[in-house]
Motif scaffolding. Structure first.
Motif, PDB file in Angstrom:
ATOM      1  N   LYS A 105       0.837  -1.190   0.000  1.00  0.00           N
ATOM      2  CA  LYS A 105       0.000   0.000   0.000  1.00  0.00           C
ATOM      3  C   LYS A 105       0.878   1.249   0.000  1.00  0.00           C
ATOM      4  O   LYS A 105       1.838   1.348   0.773  1.00  0.00           O
ATOM      5  CB  LYS A 105      -0.918  -0.011   1.229  1.00  0.00           C
ATOM      6  CG  LYS A 105      -2.041   0.995   1.131  1.00  0.00           C
ATOM      7  CD  LYS A 105      -2.995   0.849   2.301  1.00  0.00           C
ATOM      8  CE  LYS A 105      -4.079   1.919   2.220  1.00  0.00           C
ATOM      9  NZ  LYS A 105      -4.975   1.879   3.391  1.00  0.00           N
ATOM     10  N   LYS A 106       0.573   2.201  -0.854  1.00  0.00           N
ATOM     11  CA  LYS A 106       1.470   3.315  -1.148  1.00  0.00           C
ATOM     12  C   LYS A 106       1.921   4.087   0.080  1.00  0.00           C
ATOM     13  O   LYS A 106       3.107   4.338   0.269  1.00  0.00           O
ATOM     14  CB  LYS A 106       0.790   4.272  -2.136  1.00  0.00           C
ATOM     15  CG  LYS A 106       1.722   5.342  -2.676  1.00  0.00           C
ATOM     16  CD  LYS A 106       1.012   6.167  -3.741  1.00  0.00           C
ATOM     17  CE  LYS A 106       1.942   7.231  -4.295  1.00  0.00           C
ATOM     18  NZ  LYS A 106       1.284   8.051  -5.325  1.00  0.00           N
ATOM     19  N   SER A 107       0.992   4.470   0.946  1.00  0.00           N
ATOM     20  CA  SER A 107       1.363   5.277   2.112  1.00  0.00           C
ATOM     21  C   SER A 107       2.334   4.526   3.011  1.00  0.00           C
ATOM     22  O   SER A 107       3.289   5.085   3.534  1.00  0.00           O
ATOM     23  CB  SER A 107       0.110   5.677   2.901  1.00  0.00           C
ATOM     24  OG  SER A 107      -0.604   4.523   3.310  1.00  0.00           O
ATOM     25  N   TYR A 108       2.097   3.219   3.187  1.00  0.00           N
ATOM     26  CA  TYR A 108       2.996   2.418   4.010  1.00  0.00           C
ATOM     27  C   TYR A 108       4.325   2.187   3.304  1.00  0.00           C
ATOM     28  O   TYR A 108       5.368   2.132   3.930  1.00  0.00           O
ATOM     29  CB  TYR A 108       2.345   1.075   4.345  1.00  0.00           C
ATOM     30  CG  TYR A 108       1.195   1.203   5.309  1.00  0.00           C
ATOM     31  CD1 TYR A 108       1.390   1.717   6.577  1.00  0.00           C
ATOM     32  CD2 TYR A 108      -0.087   0.811   4.948  1.00  0.00           C
ATOM     33  CE1 TYR A 108       0.339   1.830   7.465  1.00  0.00           C
ATOM     34  CE2 TYR A 108      -1.150   0.929   5.827  1.00  0.00           C
ATOM     35  CZ  TYR A 108      -0.929   1.440   7.091  1.00  0.00           C
ATOM     36  OH  TYR A 108      -1.964   1.565   7.964  1.00  0.00           O
ATOM     37  N   LYS A 121       2.529   5.962  11.711  1.00  0.00           N
ATOM     38  CA  LYS A 121       1.569   6.401  10.699  1.00  0.00           C
ATOM     39  C   LYS A 121       0.924   7.719  11.127  1.00  0.00           C
ATOM     40  O   LYS A 121       0.471   7.870  12.253  1.00  0.00           O
ATOM     41  CB  LYS A 121       0.500   5.328  10.499  1.00  0.00           C
ATOM     42  CG  LYS A 121      -0.477   5.629   9.369  1.00  0.00           C
ATOM     43  CD  LYS A 121      -1.455   4.489   9.203  1.00  0.00           C
ATOM     44  CE  LYS A 121      -2.411   4.759   8.056  1.00  0.00           C
ATOM     45  NZ  LYS A 121      -3.343   5.848   8.340  1.00  0.00           N
ATOM     46  N   ASP A 122       0.943   8.691  10.200  1.00  0.00           N
ATOM     47  CA  ASP A 122       0.343  10.010  10.415  1.00  0.00           C
ATOM     48  C   ASP A 122       1.092  10.856  11.447  1.00  0.00           C
ATOM     49  O   ASP A 122       0.584  11.895  11.876  1.00  0.00           O
ATOM     50  CB  ASP A 122      -1.133   9.901  10.840  1.00  0.00           C
ATOM     51  CG  ASP A 122      -1.985   9.190   9.802  1.00  0.00           C
ATOM     52  OD1 ASP A 122      -1.684   9.361   8.604  1.00  0.00           O
ATOM     53  OD2 ASP A 122      -2.921   8.481  10.178  1.00  0.00           O
ATOM     54  N   LYS A 123       2.277  10.430  11.846  1.00  0.00           N
ATOM     55  CA  LYS A 123       3.077  11.223  12.791  1.00  0.00           C
ATOM     56  C   LYS A 123       3.995  12.176  12.022  1.00  0.00           C
ATOM     57  O   LYS A 123       4.329  11.943  10.860  1.00  0.00           O
ATOM     58  CB  LYS A 123       3.920  10.313  13.696  1.00  0.00           C
ATOM     59  CG  LYS A 123       3.101   9.367  14.568  1.00  0.00           C
ATOM     60  CD  LYS A 123       2.293  10.123  15.611  1.00  0.00           C
ATOM     61  CE  LYS A 123       1.709   9.205  16.677  1.00  0.00           C
ATOM     62  NZ  LYS A 123       0.790   8.198  16.169  1.00  0.00           N
ATOM     63  N   SER A 124       4.427  13.228  12.693  1.00  0.00           N
ATOM     64  CA  SER A 124       5.292  14.224  12.069  1.00  0.00           C
ATOM     65  C   SER A 124       6.719  13.709  11.945  1.00  0.00           C
ATOM     66  O   SER A 124       7.096  12.699  12.553  1.00  0.00           O
ATOM     67  CB  SER A 124       5.291  15.505  12.901  1.00  0.00           C
ATOM     68  OG  SER A 124       5.898  15.267  14.169  1.00  0.00           O
ATOM     69  N   GLN A 125       7.515  14.435  11.169  1.00  0.00           N
ATOM     70  CA  GLN A 125       8.919  14.067  11.008  1.00  0.00           C
ATOM     71  C   GLN A 125       9.687  14.179  12.318  1.00  0.00           C
ATOM     72  O   GLN A 125      10.603  13.398  12.581  1.00  0.00           O
ATOM     73  CB  GLN A 125       9.574  14.947   9.943  1.00  0.00           C
ATOM     74  CG  GLN A 125       9.156  14.621   8.525  1.00  0.00           C
ATOM     75  CD  GLN A 125       9.569  13.222   8.107  1.00  0.00           C
ATOM     76  OE1 GLN A 125      10.729  12.852   8.199  1.00  0.00           O
ATOM     77  NE2 GLN A 125       8.600  12.436   7.655  1.00  0.00           N
ATOM     78  N   SER A 126       9.307  15.120  13.143  1.00  0.00           N
ATOM     79  CA  SER A 126       9.993  15.276  14.425  1.00  0.00           C
ATOM     80  C   SER A 126       9.737  14.053  15.314  1.00  0.00           C
ATOM     81  O   SER A 126      10.641  13.592  16.023  1.00  0.00           O
ATOM     82  CB  SER A 126       9.536  16.555  15.135  1.00  0.00           C
ATOM     83  OG  SER A 126       8.143  16.516  15.418  1.00  0.00           O
TER      84      SER A 126
END
Length: 487
Positions: free
Chosen positions: A257-260, A296-301
Motif C-alpha cells: 500500500k502506497k502510504s505504508y 503512521k500520520d506522525k510528524s517528522q519530528s
C-alpha cells in the motif's frame, strides 16, 4: 518481507507470458465440480451469484494473482483494491469492480485465497494454498501467451476461454502432441450439453483468428471413439505459445500500500543510518511493521525522536527489538504527548529524565500545550545545566587515552599540550579520544611528528564541545519543574 524488490515491480510488458501454476489451475477448474447443485452466494454488492460456476472475471482474477503473487505464493501489506488495480493494468478490457469483488469473494469461499489481516498495519496478507506443491516448491507450471489479456481473447465466450486454457495446461511443452477429449467430458468442462454447441466451441477455437492471422487451435476436429461416441481432437497453436526463458521475470508483484510503502522505505533508511538494521530482520519484518503502524500520520519530528530512542536502547545494552519497541509504543500512545516528547528530544532537555521515570514523564506531558513548549524547554534547559549538571570534563585526565597506540604517540607528540587546549576549549572528551586514535594510526603508517601535530591542530577546531552531564537529585521530576517555570 516488505513487496518492493526493484527487479520485480516493473510493469509487465504486453508481450510477457503469464506463468501459471498447474496445481492452481486444477484447483480453479475444480470449482465447477458441483455446478449442478446451483448453489449461490452473496457477493459484496448483495447480488446472488453461482458458487460453482467459472466466469470471465474468475479467469482474469486467477491470471492476475499468478502475475502479482510472490514466488512463495504469498503477498503482504496489500488490499483488494491493489489487486484490482493490477488486474486493470494487465487486461486490455478488464472486468468491472463489482465483477472483480464477486470473484474475489468466491475465491475466498473456495479457499483459493486465504486472507490474513496484518496485525499492525491494517492491510492484508494473502496466500494461495494451491499455488505450491505440498513440499513448498513450485511444481509444474504452464506459460499462457500474453494474448489472453487482450480484447481479442477476453471478448470470446467463457466456454472458448476455458477450453483454450485447459488445452494449454494439457499441451505443456509438447507442441506436437494431439489432445483428445470425449464430448461427455468436454461438455462438463465448458458447460455445454448439446453436441452441436460443443462442436461450435471447438470450431471457433480452430477458425477464429485472434492475432496475426492465427487461430488458438491449429487442429480442432471431431472424431469417434471406440464406442462410436464423438470426441474432440485438438492441438494448441504452437505459433502462439511462448517458450520458457530461465531468469526472465514473469511477475509484476503487487506493490505494498502506497502510504505504508513510502513510510517503510523512510524507516528502513533511518535504521540503516543509525546502525540498527537488525530490526529489519526481526521476526520476518514484524519490527518494521510495528514501527510503521506506530509512526503512521506522525510528524517528522516524532519519527526522528523514535529513531533516536531506538538507537539509545541499542547503544545502552543491545536491547531486544520487541522490548525496545514496546517501551517506545507506551511513550507514543498519545499523539499530543508524542509531539511534546519529540520537542524534549530536539531541545535536549529529555536528558534530565531518568530512564526508569520515562513513562511517568510521558503521562504528565498531557498537561502541556504544544504552542510555546519548545521555548519553555530551551529556557528551562539553560537553568538546569547551571543547577543540576556536571561539566563534561573536570581536568586534562578526562582527555587521556590509555591504549598502547596512545602511549606510542605520546613519545613523539606533546599530547599534554593538546589535552590542555581541549580542556580550555571545552571539547568533548570522547571526540578528542577518537582523534587521538586516528593520530596513532597515522603515526604507525609513517606520518612524521610535525605533520601529525599540524593535523591535530586543524582537527581540534572541528571537534564538538561537550554538553553538561545531567545530575539531578533522586526525587527530581522534569514535568513538575517545567510547570513551575511555566507558572
Amino acid at each position: 518481507m516488505l513487496n518492493e524488490h526493484k527487479s520485480i515491480i516493473q510493469p509487465l510488458q504486453t508481450n510477457t507470458p503469464i506463468k501459471f501454476s498447474y496445481r492452481f489451475l486444477q484447483a480453479l477448474f475444480a470449482i465447477e465440480e458441483g455446478f449442478e447443485a446451483r448453489q449461490t452466494f452473496r457477493s459484496p454488492s448483495g447480488r446472488a451469484r453461482l458458487m460453482h460456476h467459472l466466469t470471465k472475471a474468475d479467469l482474469q482474477l486467477a491470471m492476475t494473482l499468478q502475475v502479482g503473487i510472490q514466488t512463495v505464493g504469498i503477498s503482504t501489506y496489500i488490499n483488494r483494491h491493489i489487486i484490482y488495480l493490477k488486474l486493470k493494468e494487465l487486461f486490455e478490457v478488464p472486468v468491472n469492480k463489482d465483477q472483480f469483488y464477486a470473484s474475489y469473494h468466491k475465491f475466498v469461499l473456495h479457499k483459493l485465497i486465504l486472507e490474513t489481516k496484518e496485525k499492525y498495519m491494517g492491510t492484508l496478507s494473502i496466500s494461495l494454498p494451491s499455488y505450491l506443491e505440498p513440499d513448498g516448491q513450485l511444481g509444474r507450471f504452464i506459460l499462457l501467451p500474453s494474448l489472453v489479456t487482450r480484447k481479442a481473447f477476453t471478448s470470446l465466450s467463457i466456454a472458448v476461454q476455458k477450453l483454450y486454457i485447459y488445452g494449454c495446461g494439457q499441451q505443456g511443452d509438447e507442441r506436437r502432441k494431439l489432445l483428445q477429449l470425449n464430448f461427455s467430458k468436454l461438455g462438463q468442462l465448458i458447460h455445454r450439453e448439446d453436441n452441436s454447441h460443443i462442436r461450435k466451441v471447438l470450431e471457433q477455437l480452430g477458425s477464429t483468428m485472434v492475432i496475426d492471422g492465427q487461430a488458438l487451435f491449429s487442429i480442432a476436429r471431431v472424431e469417434r471413439n471406440l464406442f462410436g461416441e464423438p470426441k474432440a481432437v485438438f492441438q494448441v497453436n504452437a505459433a502462439l505459445m511462448p517458450r520458457h526463458i530461465t531468469g526472465m521475470h514473469y511477475r509484476s508483484i503487487f506493490p505494498a500500500k502506497k502510504s505504508y510503502r513510502r513510510l517503510i522505505a523512510q524507516i528502513k533508511g533511518y535504521l540503516v543510518a543509525i546502525g540498527c538494521e537488525s530490526i529489519l530482520d526481526w521476526q520476518n519484518g514484524q519490527g518494521l511493521l510495528q514501527l510503521a503502524a506506530m509512526l503512521k500520520d506522525k510528524s517528522q519530528s516524532v519519527l526522528r525522536y523514535v529513531m533516536a530512542r531506538i538507537k539509545e536502547s541499542f547503544d545502552m545494552d543491545g536491547e531486544h527489538p520487541e522490548k525496545a519497541i514496546d517501551r517506545i509504543r507506551l511513550e507514543m500512545r498519545d499523539k499530543g504527548a508524542a509531539a511534546l516528547l519529540a520537542i524534549t528530544k530536539e531541545t535536549g532537555i529529555i536528558r534530565f529524565v531518568k530512564e526508569r521515570k520515562r513513562e511517568d514523564f510521558v503521562l504528565k506531558l498531557n498537561g502541556f500545550m504544544k504552542p510555546g513548549f519548545r521555548k519553555l524547554c530551551r529556557r528551562a534547559l539553560l537553568t538546569l545545566e547551571q543547577q543540576h549538571a556536571l561539566p563534561g570534563a573536570f581536568n586534562t585526565l578526562d582527555y587521556k587515552l590509555s591504549t598502547l597506540a596512545a602511549e606510542e604517540l605520546e613519545l613523539n607528540v606533546d599530547l599534554h599540550t593538546f589535552r590542555t587546549m581541549a580542556l580550555a576549549k571545552r571539547i568533548d572528551p570522547t571526540a578528542f579520544k577518537d582523534m587521538i586514535m586516528d593520530a596513532g594510526y597515522r603515526m604507525r603508517e609513517g606520518e612524521s611528528s610535525e605533520s601529525l601535530m599540524q593535523w591535530m591542530a586543524w582537527e581540534m577546531d572541528k571537534l564538538p564541545t561537550w554538553k553538561p552531564i545531567p545530575d539531578p537529585p533522586q526525587d527530581f521530576c522534569l514535568a513538575t519543574y517545567l510547570k513551575t517555570m511555566q507558572a
